[in-house]
Design an enzyme around this catalytic site. Structure first.
Site, PDB file in Angstrom:
ATOM      1  N   ARG A  10       0.472   9.998  -3.981  1.00  0.00           N
ATOM      2  CA  ARG A  10      -0.015   8.712  -3.511  1.00  0.00           C
ATOM      3  C   ARG A  10      -1.538   8.691  -3.412  1.00  0.00           C
ATOM      4  NH1 ARG A  10       4.344   7.677  -4.751  1.00  0.00           N
ATOM      5  NH2 ARG A  10       6.002   6.618  -3.595  1.00  0.00           N
ATOM      6  N   HIS A  41       3.762   1.988   7.458  1.00  0.00           N
ATOM      7  CA  HIS A  41       3.613   2.738   6.218  1.00  0.00           C
ATOM      8  C   HIS A  41       3.423   4.224   6.526  1.00  0.00           C
ATOM      9  CE1 HIS A  41       2.571  -1.326   4.576  1.00  0.00           C
ATOM     10  NE2 HIS A  41       3.320  -0.868   3.604  1.00  0.00           N
ATOM     11  N   HIS A  65      -5.914 -13.044   9.679  1.00  0.00           N
ATOM     12  CA  HIS A  65      -7.103 -12.393  10.243  1.00  0.00           C
ATOM     13  C   HIS A  65      -6.789 -11.371  11.324  1.00  0.00           C
ATOM     14  CE1 HIS A  65      -6.351 -15.318  13.433  1.00  0.00           C
ATOM     15  NE2 HIS A  65      -7.239 -14.678  14.187  1.00  0.00           N
ATOM     16  N   ARG A  66      -5.586 -11.394  11.862  1.00  0.00           N
ATOM     17  CA  ARG A  66      -5.234 -10.422  12.897  1.00  0.00           C
ATOM     18  C   ARG A  66      -4.639  -9.143  12.315  1.00  0.00           C
ATOM     19  NH1 ARG A  66      -2.521 -13.863  17.929  1.00  0.00           N
ATOM     20  NH2 ARG A  66      -4.510 -14.546  18.851  1.00  0.00           N
ATOM     21  N   ASN A 117      -2.347   2.065  -1.446  1.00  0.00           N
ATOM     22  CA  ASN A 117      -1.938   2.241  -0.056  1.00  0.00           C
ATOM     23  C   ASN A 117      -3.171   2.181   0.848  1.00  0.00           C
ATOM     24  OD1 ASN A 117       1.011   3.133  -0.481  1.00  0.00           O
ATOM     25  ND2 ASN A 117      -0.132   4.489  -1.828  1.00  0.00           N
ATOM     26  N   LEU A 118      -3.087   1.372   1.896  1.00  0.00           N
ATOM     27  CA  LEU A 118      -4.226   1.148   2.787  1.00  0.00           C
ATOM     28  C   LEU A 118      -3.997   1.775   4.149  1.00  0.00           C
ATOM     29  CD1 LEU A 118      -4.712  -2.637   1.979  1.00  0.00           C
ATOM     30  CD2 LEU A 118      -6.109  -0.740   1.116  1.00  0.00           C
ATOM     31  N   SER A 154      -0.429  -5.956  -3.844  1.00  0.00           N
ATOM     32  CA  SER A 154      -0.115  -4.554  -3.560  1.00  0.00           C
ATOM     33  C   SER A 154       0.174  -3.833  -4.870  1.00  0.00           C
ATOM     34  CB  SER A 154       1.110  -4.460  -2.647  1.00  0.00           C
ATOM     35  OG  SER A 154       1.615  -3.136  -2.607  1.00  0.00           O
ATOM     36  N   SER A 155      -0.123  -2.558  -4.913  1.00  0.00           N
ATOM     37  CA  SER A 155       0.131  -1.774  -6.130  1.00  0.00           C
ATOM     38  C   SER A 155       1.618  -1.644  -6.438  1.00  0.00           C
ATOM     39  CB  SER A 155      -0.496  -0.381  -6.002  1.00  0.00           C
ATOM     40  OG  SER A 155       0.060   0.325  -4.909  1.00  0.00           O
ATOM     41  N   CYS A 156       2.495  -2.011  -5.497  1.00  0.00           N
ATOM     42  CA  CYS A 156       3.936  -1.931  -5.757  1.00  0.00           C
ATOM     43  C   CYS A 156       4.396  -2.976  -6.765  1.00  0.00           C
ATOM     44  CB  CYS A 156       4.739  -2.038  -4.470  1.00  0.00           C
ATOM     45  SG  CYS A 156       4.765  -3.701  -3.767  1.00  0.00           S
ATOM     46  N   TYR A 187       9.622  -7.297  -2.058  1.00  0.00           N
ATOM     47  CA  TYR A 187       8.206  -7.500  -1.723  1.00  0.00           C
ATOM     48  C   TYR A 187       7.367  -7.605  -2.992  1.00  0.00           C
ATOM     49  CZ  TYR A 187       3.591  -6.480   0.317  1.00  0.00           C
ATOM     50  OH  TYR A 187       2.272  -6.540   0.698  1.00  0.00           O
ATOM     51  N   TRP A 201      10.413  12.259   5.866  1.00  0.00           N
ATOM     52  CA  TRP A 201      11.348  11.798   4.837  1.00  0.00           C
ATOM     53  C   TRP A 201      11.040  12.410   3.471  1.00  0.00           C
ATOM     54  CZ3 TRP A 201      13.336   6.104   4.686  1.00  0.00           C
ATOM     55  CH2 TRP A 201      14.019   5.824   5.882  1.00  0.00           C
ATOM     56  N   LYS A 218       4.975 -10.741  -4.395  1.00  0.00           N
ATOM     57  CA  LYS A 218       3.551 -10.583  -4.692  1.00  0.00           C
ATOM     58  C   LYS A 218       3.243 -10.942  -6.152  1.00  0.00           C
ATOM     59  CE  LYS A 218       1.771  -9.464  -0.762  1.00  0.00           C
ATOM     60  NZ  LYS A 218       0.743 -10.344  -0.150  1.00  0.00           N
ATOM     61  N   VAL A 223      -5.835  -5.889   7.023  1.00  0.00           N
ATOM     62  CA  VAL A 223      -6.695  -6.320   5.920  1.00  0.00           C
ATOM     63  C   VAL A 223      -7.527  -7.532   6.317  1.00  0.00           C
ATOM     64  CG1 VAL A 223      -6.742  -7.212   3.567  1.00  0.00           C
ATOM     65  CG2 VAL A 223      -5.173  -5.355   4.161  1.00  0.00           C
TER      66      VAL A 223
END
Length: 314
Positions: free
Chosen positions: A211, A181, A13-14, A167-168, A109-111, A138, A204, A142, A17
């Protein structure tokens, strides 16, 4: 449908998301929300998680807790990303099942989708080819979480669902100079360059990857919507269906921040996946669509960055 007085646990919660999901739940007048900070409940500790669920008995769970980071963080600490995320997911999902949770929603995640998946990426392209190497650990964690939900549904007839966001960005984001990110990293770098009067900022890669970005409050709205309106083993993509290049993103963030210097590109650094656009037709057919356009969202995120200086200093 979640009853208005149902006990709802939001794990994480912190974070960006999790805090957005709590805001959305309160906006929709759900008041019986259970949370625990990390120092009170370490989700990597199975015994602690089991005790928490046995005591609290939440009826609904939003699993938004995760260790997250950009290309640099994922590349340098893959073992940490795999271990922490696997432990958190398995402990929470397993304890929810053992203690009779009515419904659980897993945030991924979309990854998780293959590096060279057909674009836009549909939910059924999962595990059809190789993952992007820079965030493979990662992604594997997931995938394991969403598959465990699916297997529980199959074996024990649970009602556990998953949602895979693009991506959020938005309020309560992480602006750490090394572990954030791309979008929050740009906000911090262009802001600091503006404050310092720097003539240029070097980013980079070559700026060519495409994206998609979703404002986190829009994701939270979808999460509550899916908890009330969707059941099924297949995940649901969360995005806008729109994309832009990283170069265009840098220019947009610089404009919002007010940085007028030159933007340079370090092509010795990795680009990551060439393109990551989600097919969001499934969510749209269920009756949901995003609300926040990118530039408006970046303006809100920048105001949050300026207002919450401690968050920005991480």
């Amino acid at each position: 449908m979640m009853e208005q007085n149902a006990k709802i646990y939001v794990a994480g919660h912190r974070g960006m998301v999790g805090s957005a999901i709590c805001r959305e739940l309160r906006r929709q007048e759900y008041s019986n929300i259970v949370t625990r900070p990390h120092d009170a409940l370490d989700l990597c500790r199975q015994d602690a998680v089991e005790r928490f669920f046995a005591t609290e008995r939440p009826e609904y769970v939003f699993l938004a807790a995760a260790k997250v980071g950009g290309i640099g963080a994922n590349s340098t600490a893959p073992a940490d990303f795999m271990y922490i995320n696997m432990m958190v997911e398995m402990n929470v999902i397993h304890a929810a099942w053992r203690n009779g949770c009515k419904k659980l929603e897993f945030l991924g995640s979309s990854c998780i989708y293959p590096r060279m998946a057909p674009q836009p990426m549909k939910e059924d392209c999962l595990l059809t080819s190789a993952l992007e190497e820079t965030n493979e650990a990662y992604a594997l964690a997931k995938i394991s979480g969403l598959k465990y939900c699916s297997y529980l549904n199959r074996q024990y007839r649970t009602d556990y669902i998953s949602v895979m966001p693009t991506n959020l960005y938005g309020p309560n984001d992480n602006y750490h100079p090394e572990h954030s990110h791309v979008l929050p990293a740009f906000i911090r770098r262009f802001h600091e360059a503006k404050e310092a009067g720097a003539p240029s900022v070097t980013c980079w890669g070559d700026g060519s990857p495409l994206r998609e970005f979703l404002y986190v409050d829009d994701l939270a709205n979808l999460c509550v919507f899916l908890m009330n309106n969707y059941s099924g083993d297949e995940t649901v993509n969360a995005g806008t269906g729109k994309e832009l290049s990283i170069r265009e993103l840098a220019e947009t963030v610089a404009s919002v921040v007010g940085y007028t210097g030159e933007i340079l590109w370090d092509t010795t650094k990795p680009n990551g996946t060439p393109r990551k656009l989600l097919d969001v037709s499934k969510a749209e057919k269920l009756g949901w669509r995003y609300n926040t356009e990118l530039e408006d969202g970046i303006r809100s995120a920048y105001q949050d960055f300026l207002t919450h200086s401690r968050r920005a200093e991480r």
